[in-house]
Design a protein around this motif. Structure first.
Motif, PDB file in Angstrom:
ATOM      1  N   SER A 289      34.218   8.257  44.627  1.00  0.00           N
ATOM      2  CA  SER A 289      35.353   8.822  45.347  1.00  0.00           C
ATOM      3  C   SER A 289      34.917   9.968  46.259  1.00  0.00           C
ATOM      4  N   PHE A 290      35.721  10.186  47.309  1.00  0.00           N
ATOM      5  CA  PHE A 290      35.408  11.206  48.303  1.00  0.00           C
ATOM      6  C   PHE A 290      36.676  11.968  48.688  1.00  0.00           C
ATOM      7  N   ASN A 291      36.469  13.194  49.164  1.00  0.00           N
ATOM      8  CA  ASN A 291      37.630  14.022  49.515  1.00  0.00           C
ATOM      9  C   ASN A 291      38.118  13.794  50.941  1.00  0.00           C
ATOM     10  N   THR A 292      37.333  13.081  51.762  1.00  0.00           N
ATOM     11  CA  THR A 292      37.771  12.748  53.126  1.00  0.00           C
ATOM     12  C   THR A 292      37.475  11.281  53.426  1.00  0.00           C
ATOM     13  N   SER A 293      38.275  10.722  54.322  1.00  0.00           N
ATOM     14  CA  SER A 293      38.079   9.321  54.712  1.00  0.00           C
ATOM     15  C   SER A 293      36.786   9.144  55.498  1.00  0.00           C
ATOM     16  N   SER A 294      36.395  10.175  56.265  1.00  0.00           N
ATOM     17  CA  SER A 294      35.156  10.077  57.046  1.00  0.00           C
ATOM     18  C   SER A 294      33.937  10.016  56.134  1.00  0.00           C
ATOM     19  N   ASN A 295      33.965  10.771  55.023  1.00  0.00           N
ATOM     20  CA  ASN A 295      32.856  10.707  54.062  1.00  0.00           C
ATOM     21  C   ASN A 295      32.773   9.334  53.402  1.00  0.00           C
ATOM     22  N   LEU A 296      33.935   8.741  53.132  1.00  0.00           N
ATOM     23  CA  LEU A 296      33.953   7.386  52.566  1.00  0.00           C
ATOM     24  C   LEU A 296      33.383   6.386  53.562  1.00  0.00           C
ATOM     25  N   THR A 297      33.805   6.501  54.828  1.00  0.00           N
ATOM     26  CA  THR A 297      33.321   5.587  55.865  1.00  0.00           C
ATOM     27  C   THR A 297      31.800   5.653  55.986  1.00  0.00           C
ATOM     28  N   SER A 298      31.267   6.881  55.963  1.00  0.00           N
ATOM     29  CA  SER A 298      29.813   7.056  56.044  1.00  0.00           C
ATOM     30  C   SER A 298      29.114   6.491  54.815  1.00  0.00           C
ATOM     31  N   HIS A 299      29.735   6.675  53.643  1.00  0.00           N
ATOM     32  CA  HIS A 299      29.152   6.170  52.399  1.00  0.00           C
ATOM     33  C   HIS A 299      29.095   4.646  52.380  1.00  0.00           C
ATOM     34  N   VAL A 300      30.160   4.006  52.848  1.00  0.00           N
ATOM     35  CA  VAL A 300      30.213   2.541  52.852  1.00  0.00           C
ATOM     36  C   VAL A 300      29.058   1.959  53.668  1.00  0.00           C
ATOM     37  N   LYS A 301      28.636   2.677  54.702  1.00  0.00           N
ATOM     38  CA  LYS A 301      27.529   2.213  55.538  1.00  0.00           C
ATOM     39  C   LYS A 301      26.200   2.199  54.788  1.00  0.00           C
ATOM     40  N   LEU A 302      26.136   2.948  53.687  1.00  0.00           N
ATOM     41  CA  LEU A 302      24.933   2.893  52.844  1.00  0.00           C
ATOM     42  C   LEU A 302      24.813   1.523  52.172  1.00  0.00           C
ATOM     43  N   HIS A 303      25.980   0.934  51.855  1.00  0.00           N
ATOM     44  CA  HIS A 303      25.995  -0.396  51.250  1.00  0.00           C
ATOM     45  C   HIS A 303      25.702  -1.477  52.293  1.00  0.00           C
ATOM     46  N   THR A 304      26.253  -1.300  53.483  1.00  0.00           N
ATOM     47  CA  THR A 304      26.104  -2.329  54.526  1.00  0.00           C
ATOM     48  C   THR A 304      24.828  -2.146  55.336  1.00  0.00           C
ATOM     49  N   GLY A 305      24.264  -0.917  55.288  1.00  0.00           N
ATOM     50  CA  GLY A 305      23.069  -0.636  56.091  1.00  0.00           C
ATOM     51  C   GLY A 305      23.372  -0.410  57.557  1.00  0.00           C
ATOM     52  N   GLU A 306      24.638  -0.273  57.889  1.00  0.00           N
ATOM     53  CA  GLU A 306      25.047  -0.111  59.283  1.00  0.00           C
ATOM     54  C   GLU A 306      24.711   1.293  59.791  1.00  0.00           C
ATOM     55  N   GLU A 307      24.122   1.371  60.980  1.00  0.00           N
ATOM     56  CA  GLU A 307      23.811   2.644  61.638  1.00  0.00           C
ATOM     57  C   GLU A 307      24.186   2.523  63.119  1.00  0.00           C
ATOM     58  N   PRO A 308      25.481   2.644  63.408  1.00  0.00           N
ATOM     59  CA  PRO A 308      25.948   2.341  64.768  1.00  0.00           C
ATOM     60  C   PRO A 308      25.698   3.439  65.802  1.00  0.00           C
TER      61      PRO A 308
ATOM     62  N   SER B  95      24.108   6.664  60.586  1.00  0.00           N
ATOM     63  CA  SER B  95      25.368   6.116  60.071  1.00  0.00           C
ATOM     64  C   SER B  95      26.556   6.982  60.469  1.00  0.00           C
ATOM     65  N   ARG B  96      26.308   8.263  60.749  1.00  0.00           N
ATOM     66  CA  ARG B  96      27.374   9.186  61.151  1.00  0.00           C
ATOM     67  C   ARG B  96      27.127   9.704  62.564  1.00  0.00           C
ATOM     68  N   ASN B  97      28.198   9.834  63.325  1.00  0.00           N
ATOM     69  CA  ASN B  97      28.088  10.421  64.657  1.00  0.00           C
ATOM     70  C   ASN B  97      27.693  11.891  64.576  1.00  0.00           C
ATOM     71  N   SER B  98      28.185  12.594  63.543  1.00  0.00           N
ATOM     72  CA  SER B  98      27.857  14.010  63.382  1.00  0.00           C
ATOM     73  C   SER B  98      26.357  14.207  63.169  1.00  0.00           C
ATOM     74  N   ASN B  99      25.719  13.277  62.454  1.00  0.00           N
ATOM     75  CA  ASN B  99      24.270  13.349  62.260  1.00  0.00           C
ATOM     76  C   ASN B  99      23.523  13.115  63.571  1.00  0.00           C
ATOM     77  N   LEU B 100      24.076  12.243  64.406  1.00  0.00           N
ATOM     78  CA  LEU B 100      23.477  12.004  65.721  1.00  0.00           C
ATOM     79  C   LEU B 100      23.559  13.259  66.588  1.00  0.00           C
ATOM     80  N   VAL B 101      24.713  13.908  66.560  1.00  0.00           N
ATOM     81  CA  VAL B 101      24.907  15.136  67.353  1.00  0.00           C
ATOM     82  C   VAL B 101      23.883  16.199  66.947  1.00  0.00           C
ATOM     83  N   ILE B 102      23.694  16.371  65.626  1.00  0.00           N
ATOM     84  CA  ILE B 102      22.719  17.352  65.123  1.00  0.00           C
ATOM     85  C   ILE B 102      21.301  16.950  65.531  1.00  0.00           C
ATOM     86  N   HIS B 103      21.010  15.652  65.428  1.00  0.00           N
ATOM     87  CA  HIS B 103      19.680  15.164  65.800  1.00  0.00           C
ATOM     88  C   HIS B 103      19.376  15.417  67.271  1.00  0.00           C
TER      89      HIS B 103
END
Length: 298
Positions: free
Chosen positions: A186-205, A216-224
Protein backbone atom coordinates in the motif's frame (compact mmCIF):
# COMPACT_ATOMS: atom_id res chain seq x y z
CA UNK A 1 -52.07 68.62 -12.34
CA UNK A 2 -50.89 66.67 -9.33
CA UNK A 3 -53.53 64.02 -9.90
CA UNK A 4 -52.39 63.59 -13.52
CA UNK A 5 -48.75 63.25 -12.38
CA UNK A 6 -49.66 60.43 -9.96
CA UNK A 7 -51.65 58.65 -12.65
CA UNK A 8 -48.66 58.86 -15.01
CA UNK A 9 -46.36 57.40 -12.35
CA UNK A 10 -48.80 54.61 -11.60
CA UNK A 11 -49.21 53.74 -15.31
CA UNK A 12 -45.43 53.88 -15.95
CA UNK A 13 -44.58 51.49 -13.11
CA UNK A 14 -47.41 49.00 -13.54
CA UNK A 15 -45.51 46.49 -15.62
CA UNK A 16 -42.51 46.43 -13.25
CA UNK A 17 -44.00 46.66 -9.82
CA UNK A 18 -47.54 45.30 -10.37
CA UNK A 19 -49.80 45.52 -7.35
CA UNK A 20 -47.34 47.50 -5.19
CA UNK A 21 -47.61 50.53 -7.46
CA UNK A 22 -51.36 50.09 -7.88
CA UNK A 23 -51.81 50.25 -4.13
CA UNK A 24 -49.56 53.27 -3.66
CA UNK A 25 -51.15 55.09 -6.63
CA UNK A 26 -54.65 54.57 -5.28
CA UNK A 27 -53.66 55.73 -1.82
CA UNK A 28 -52.07 58.90 -3.22
CA UNK A 29 -55.23 59.72 -5.24
CA UNK A 30 -57.51 59.31 -2.21
CA UNK A 31 -55.14 61.46 -0.20
CA UNK A 32 -55.35 64.33 -2.78
CA UNK A 33 -59.15 64.12 -2.78
CA UNK A 34 -59.11 64.94 0.93
CA UNK A 35 -59.87 61.60 2.55
CA UNK A 36 -58.69 62.38 6.08
CA UNK A 37 -59.12 58.76 7.12
CA UNK A 38 -55.72 57.81 5.57
CA UNK A 39 -52.35 58.13 7.33
CA UNK A 40 -50.31 60.75 5.48
CA UNK A 41 -46.93 59.46 6.73
CA UNK A 42 -47.72 55.93 5.55
CA UNK A 43 -48.64 57.22 2.07
CA UNK A 44 -45.46 59.29 1.80
CA UNK A 45 -43.40 56.24 2.81
CA UNK A 46 -45.18 54.16 0.18
CA UNK A 47 -44.40 56.71 -2.55
CA UNK A 48 -40.74 56.75 -1.49
CA UNK A 49 -40.58 52.96 -1.74
CA UNK A 50 -42.15 53.15 -5.18
CA UNK A 51 -39.42 55.45 -6.53
CA UNK A 52 -36.74 53.33 -4.88
CA UNK A 53 -38.06 50.25 -6.68
CA UNK A 54 -38.19 52.09 -10.00
CA UNK A 55 -34.54 53.12 -9.66
CA UNK A 56 -33.28 49.86 -8.12
CA UNK A 57 -35.39 46.87 -9.22
CA UNK A 58 -35.09 43.83 -6.99
CA UNK A 59 -32.98 40.96 -8.25
CA UNK A 60 -34.69 37.60 -8.84
CA UNK A 61 -34.45 35.10 -6.02
CA UNK A 62 -31.40 32.81 -6.09
CA UNK A 63 -32.51 29.26 -7.01
CA UNK A 64 -32.12 26.46 -4.52
CA UNK A 65 -28.87 24.45 -4.87
CA UNK A 66 -28.73 21.08 -6.56
CA UNK A 67 -28.01 18.29 -4.07
CA UNK A 68 -25.96 15.16 -4.80
CA UNK A 69 -27.95 12.01 -4.05
CA UNK A 70 -24.73 10.11 -3.18
CA UNK A 71 -23.05 12.38 -0.61
CA UNK A 72 -25.44 15.29 -0.04
CA UNK A 73 -23.11 17.97 -1.46
CA UNK A 74 -24.88 21.07 -2.84
CA UNK A 75 -23.98 22.68 -6.18
CA UNK A 76 -25.23 25.97 -7.59
CA UNK A 77 -26.30 24.60 -10.99
CA UNK A 78 -27.28 21.37 -12.70
CA UNK A 79 -24.13 21.15 -14.86
CA UNK A 80 -21.91 21.25 -11.76
CA UNK A 81 -23.98 18.50 -10.16
CA UNK A 82 -23.60 16.31 -13.26
CA UNK A 83 -19.80 16.72 -13.20
CA UNK A 84 -19.68 16.11 -9.44
CA UNK A 85 -21.66 12.86 -9.71
CA UNK A 86 -19.00 11.43 -12.03
CA UNK A 87 -16.73 11.21 -8.97
CA UNK A 88 -19.14 8.61 -7.56
CA UNK A 89 -20.09 6.84 -10.81
CA UNK A 90 -16.61 6.84 -12.35
CA UNK A 91 -18.03 8.05 -15.66
CA UNK A 92 -15.38 9.57 -17.97
CA UNK A 93 -17.05 10.60 -21.23
CA UNK A 94 -14.18 12.70 -22.64
CA UNK A 95 -11.56 10.54 -24.35
CA UNK A 96 -8.16 11.41 -25.82
CA UNK A 97 -7.93 10.16 -29.41
CA UNK A 98 -4.14 9.87 -29.21
CA UNK A 99 -3.66 7.63 -26.17
CA UNK A 100 -7.20 6.56 -25.25
CA UNK A 101 -7.13 8.06 -21.74
CA UNK A 102 -10.54 9.26 -20.52
CA UNK A 103 -11.61 12.16 -18.29
CA UNK A 104 -14.67 13.30 -16.37
CA UNK A 105 -14.37 16.90 -17.60
CA UNK A 106 -13.70 18.36 -21.02
CA UNK A 107 -11.36 20.94 -19.46
CA UNK A 108 -9.21 18.10 -18.08
CA UNK A 109 -9.00 16.59 -21.57
CA UNK A 110 -7.90 19.95 -23.02
CA UNK A 111 -5.07 20.17 -20.45
CA UNK A 112 -4.11 16.51 -21.05
CA UNK A 113 -3.81 17.02 -24.82
CA UNK A 114 -1.00 19.48 -24.14
CA UNK A 115 1.13 16.55 -22.91
CA UNK A 116 1.05 15.32 -26.53
CA UNK A 117 1.50 18.71 -28.20
CA UNK A 118 3.98 20.06 -25.64
CA UNK A 119 2.01 23.30 -25.43
CA UNK A 120 2.51 25.29 -22.22
CA UNK A 121 0.64 28.60 -22.58
CA UNK A 122 0.93 29.87 -18.98
CA UNK A 123 4.20 31.63 -18.13
CA UNK A 124 5.45 32.84 -14.74
CA UNK A 125 6.23 36.57 -14.88
CA UNK A 126 8.90 36.14 -12.18
CA UNK A 127 11.10 33.34 -13.55
CA UNK A 128 9.71 32.55 -17.01
CA UNK A 129 8.75 28.96 -16.18
CA UNK A 130 5.83 27.72 -18.29
CA UNK A 131 2.89 25.45 -17.40
CA UNK A 132 0.18 23.48 -19.15
CA UNK A 133 -2.65 24.81 -16.96
CA UNK A 134 -3.35 28.05 -15.10
CA UNK A 135 -3.84 26.31 -11.73
CA UNK A 136 -0.26 25.00 -11.80
CA UNK A 137 1.01 28.51 -12.51
CA UNK A 138 -1.07 29.87 -9.61
CA UNK A 139 0.46 27.28 -7.23
CA UNK A 140 3.96 27.85 -8.61
CA UNK A 141 3.79 31.58 -7.87
CA UNK A 142 3.69 30.70 -4.17
CA UNK A 143 7.31 29.55 -4.44
CA UNK A 144 8.16 33.20 -5.10
CA UNK A 145 5.82 34.74 -2.53
CA UNK A 146 6.41 32.10 0.15
CA UNK A 147 2.66 31.80 0.71
CA UNK A 148 1.58 28.59 2.44
CA UNK A 149 -2.15 28.88 3.18
CA UNK A 150 -2.80 25.25 4.16
CA UNK A 151 -1.85 24.28 7.72
CA UNK A 152 -1.82 20.86 9.40
CA UNK A 153 -4.02 20.96 12.52
CA UNK A 154 -1.84 18.35 14.25
CA UNK A 155 1.73 19.59 13.87
CA UNK A 156 1.25 23.12 12.51
CA UNK A 157 3.27 22.51 9.34
CA UNK A 158 2.13 24.64 6.42
CA UNK A 159 1.85 23.86 2.70
CA UNK A 160 1.34 25.78 -0.52
CA UNK A 161 -1.04 23.15 -1.95
CA UNK A 162 -4.12 21.54 -0.41
CA UNK A 163 -3.29 18.17 -1.98
CA UNK A 164 0.13 18.24 -0.28
CA UNK A 165 -1.59 18.85 3.05
CA UNK A 166 -3.92 15.87 2.48
CA UNK A 167 -0.92 13.62 1.73
CA UNK A 168 0.97 14.99 4.75
CA UNK A 169 -1.93 14.19 7.10
CA UNK A 170 -1.50 10.52 6.21
CA UNK A 171 1.88 10.57 7.96
CA UNK A 172 -0.09 11.15 11.18
CA UNK A 173 -2.92 8.70 10.48
CA UNK A 174 -0.82 6.03 8.77
CA UNK A 175 -3.42 5.82 6.02
CA UNK A 176 -2.26 4.20 2.76
CA UNK A 177 -5.33 4.00 0.54
CA UNK A 178 -3.62 2.97 -2.71
CA UNK A 179 -2.89 -0.78 -2.93
CA UNK A 180 -0.84 -2.61 -5.55
CA UNK A 181 -2.97 -5.31 -7.24
CA UNK A 182 0.12 -7.50 -7.75
CA UNK A 183 1.75 -7.65 -4.30
CA UNK A 184 -0.84 -5.86 -2.11
CA UNK A 185 1.71 -3.28 -0.94
CA UNK A 186 0.00 0.00 0.00
CA UNK A 187 0.98 3.61 -0.64
CA UNK A 188 -0.10 7.02 0.62
CA UNK A 189 -0.31 8.57 -2.88
CA UNK A 190 -1.56 7.35 -6.24
CA UNK A 191 1.65 8.54 -7.93
CA UNK A 192 3.75 6.31 -5.64
CA UNK A 193 1.51 3.36 -6.52
CA UNK A 194 1.83 4.11 -10.24
CA UNK A 195 5.62 4.20 -9.95
CA UNK A 196 5.63 0.98 -7.91
CA UNK A 197 3.50 -0.90 -10.44
CA UNK A 198 6.17 -0.16 -13.06
CA UNK A 199 8.59 -2.24 -11.00
CA UNK A 200 6.39 -5.24 -11.79
CA UNK A 201 5.96 -4.38 -15.47
CA UNK A 202 9.51 -3.08 -15.99
CA UNK A 203 8.10 -0.02 -17.73
CA UNK A 204 10.37 3.06 -17.89
CA UNK A 205 8.54 5.56 -20.09
CA UNK A 206 10.52 8.67 -19.11
CA UNK A 207 13.66 8.90 -21.25
CA UNK A 208 16.52 11.40 -21.05
CA UNK A 209 17.03 12.99 -24.48
CA UNK A 210 20.70 13.67 -23.77
CA UNK A 211 22.00 10.25 -22.68
CA UNK A 212 19.08 7.91 -23.39
CA UNK A 213 18.68 6.73 -19.79
CA UNK A 214 15.10 5.82 -18.87
CA UNK A 215 13.15 6.15 -15.64
CA UNK A 216 9.88 4.88 -14.23
CA UNK A 217 9.07 8.31 -12.74
CA UNK A 218 9.11 11.69 -14.44
CA UNK A 219 10.37 13.25 -11.19
CA UNK A 220 13.44 10.98 -11.32
CA UNK A 221 14.06 12.11 -14.90
CA UNK A 222 13.87 15.77 -13.86
CA UNK A 223 16.45 15.17 -11.09
CA UNK A 224 18.67 13.20 -13.47
CA UNK A 225 18.63 15.98 -16.07
CA UNK A 226 20.28 18.27 -13.51
CA UNK A 227 23.41 16.13 -13.78
CA UNK A 228 23.64 17.40 -17.37
CA UNK A 229 22.65 21.02 -16.73
CA UNK A 230 24.44 21.41 -13.38
CA UNK A 231 21.30 22.99 -11.93
CA UNK A 232 21.06 22.98 -8.12
CA UNK A 233 17.85 24.80 -7.28
CA UNK A 234 17.79 24.00 -3.54
CA UNK A 235 20.12 26.27 -1.55
CA UNK A 236 21.06 26.04 2.11
CA UNK A 237 20.07 29.27 3.93
CA UNK A 238 23.00 28.89 6.34
CA UNK A 239 26.01 28.26 4.08
CA UNK A 240 24.63 28.79 0.56
CA UNK A 241 25.49 25.30 -0.69
CA UNK A 242 23.24 24.10 -3.52
CA UNK A 243 21.57 20.71 -4.03
CA UNK A 244 19.78 18.92 -6.85
CA UNK A 245 16.92 17.64 -4.65
CA UNK A 246 14.97 19.01 -1.70
CA UNK A 247 15.61 15.80 0.30
CA UNK A 248 19.38 16.34 -0.01
CA UNK A 249 18.93 19.90 1.23
CA UNK A 250 16.87 18.73 4.24
CA UNK A 251 19.57 16.19 5.12
CA UNK A 252 22.26 18.86 4.80
CA UNK A 253 20.39 21.43 6.94
CA UNK A 254 20.19 18.86 9.73
CA UNK A 255 24.01 19.02 9.94
CA UNK A 256 23.66 22.66 11.01
CA UNK A 257 20.71 22.16 13.35
CA UNK A 258 21.41 18.63 14.62
CA UNK A 259 17.81 17.78 13.73
CA UNK A 260 16.84 14.25 12.69
CA UNK A 261 13.61 14.71 10.73
CA UNK A 262 13.25 11.17 9.33
CA UNK A 263 11.45 8.92 11.86
CA UNK A 264 11.00 5.17 11.58
CA UNK A 265 7.28 4.32 11.88
CA UNK A 266 8.13 0.94 13.46
CA UNK A 267 10.47 1.86 16.31
CA UNK A 268 10.42 5.71 16.29
CA UNK A 269 14.20 5.92 15.78
CA UNK A 270 15.18 9.13 13.99
CA UNK A 271 17.74 9.82 11.27
CA UNK A 272 19.21 12.91 9.62
CA UNK A 273 19.24 11.30 6.14
CA UNK A 274 16.30 9.72 4.35
CA UNK A 275 18.56 7.11 2.73
CA UNK A 276 19.69 6.02 6.22
CA UNK A 277 16.05 5.58 7.23
CA UNK A 278 15.40 3.40 4.17
CA UNK A 279 18.34 1.14 5.08
CA UNK A 280 17.14 1.01 8.69
CA UNK A 281 13.61 -0.05 7.67
CA UNK A 282 15.06 -3.19 6.10
CA UNK A 283 16.05 -4.39 9.56
CA UNK A 284 12.32 -4.60 10.30
CA UNK A 285 11.14 -6.03 6.98
CA UNK A 286 14.08 -8.37 6.36
CA UNK A 287 14.11 -7.11 2.76
CA UNK A 288 17.92 -7.19 2.47
CA UNK A 289 18.14 -10.75 3.81
CA UNK A 290 15.55 -11.96 1.31
CA UNK A 291 17.40 -10.26 -1.57
CA UNK A 292 20.69 -11.99 -0.55
CA UNK A 293 18.98 -15.39 -0.40
CA UNK A 294 17.45 -14.92 -3.85
CA UNK A 295 20.84 -13.84 -5.24
CA UNK A 296 22.52 -16.94 -3.81
CA UNK A 297 19.87 -19.24 -5.26
CA UNK A 298 20.36 -17.79 -8.74
Amino acid sequence: MKRKRHLDIRQRGKTDLDCNLDLVGKQSLFWEEGDSGLDENAIQQGIKQMFDLLENPRRPAVPQPYRCSYCGKNTSCRSQLIMHKRIHTGEKPYRCFECGKSFGRNSSLVVHRRTHTGKKPYECSECGKVFRCSSNLFIHKRTHTGEKPYQCCRCGKRFSEHTTLVIHKRTHTGEKPFECPECRKSFNTSSNLTSHVKLHTGEEPHKCLQCGKSFSRNSNLVIHQRTHTGEKPYECPDCGKGFTTSSNLISHVSLHTGEKPFRCPNCSQCFSHYSTLIKHKRTHTGEKTISILIARQT
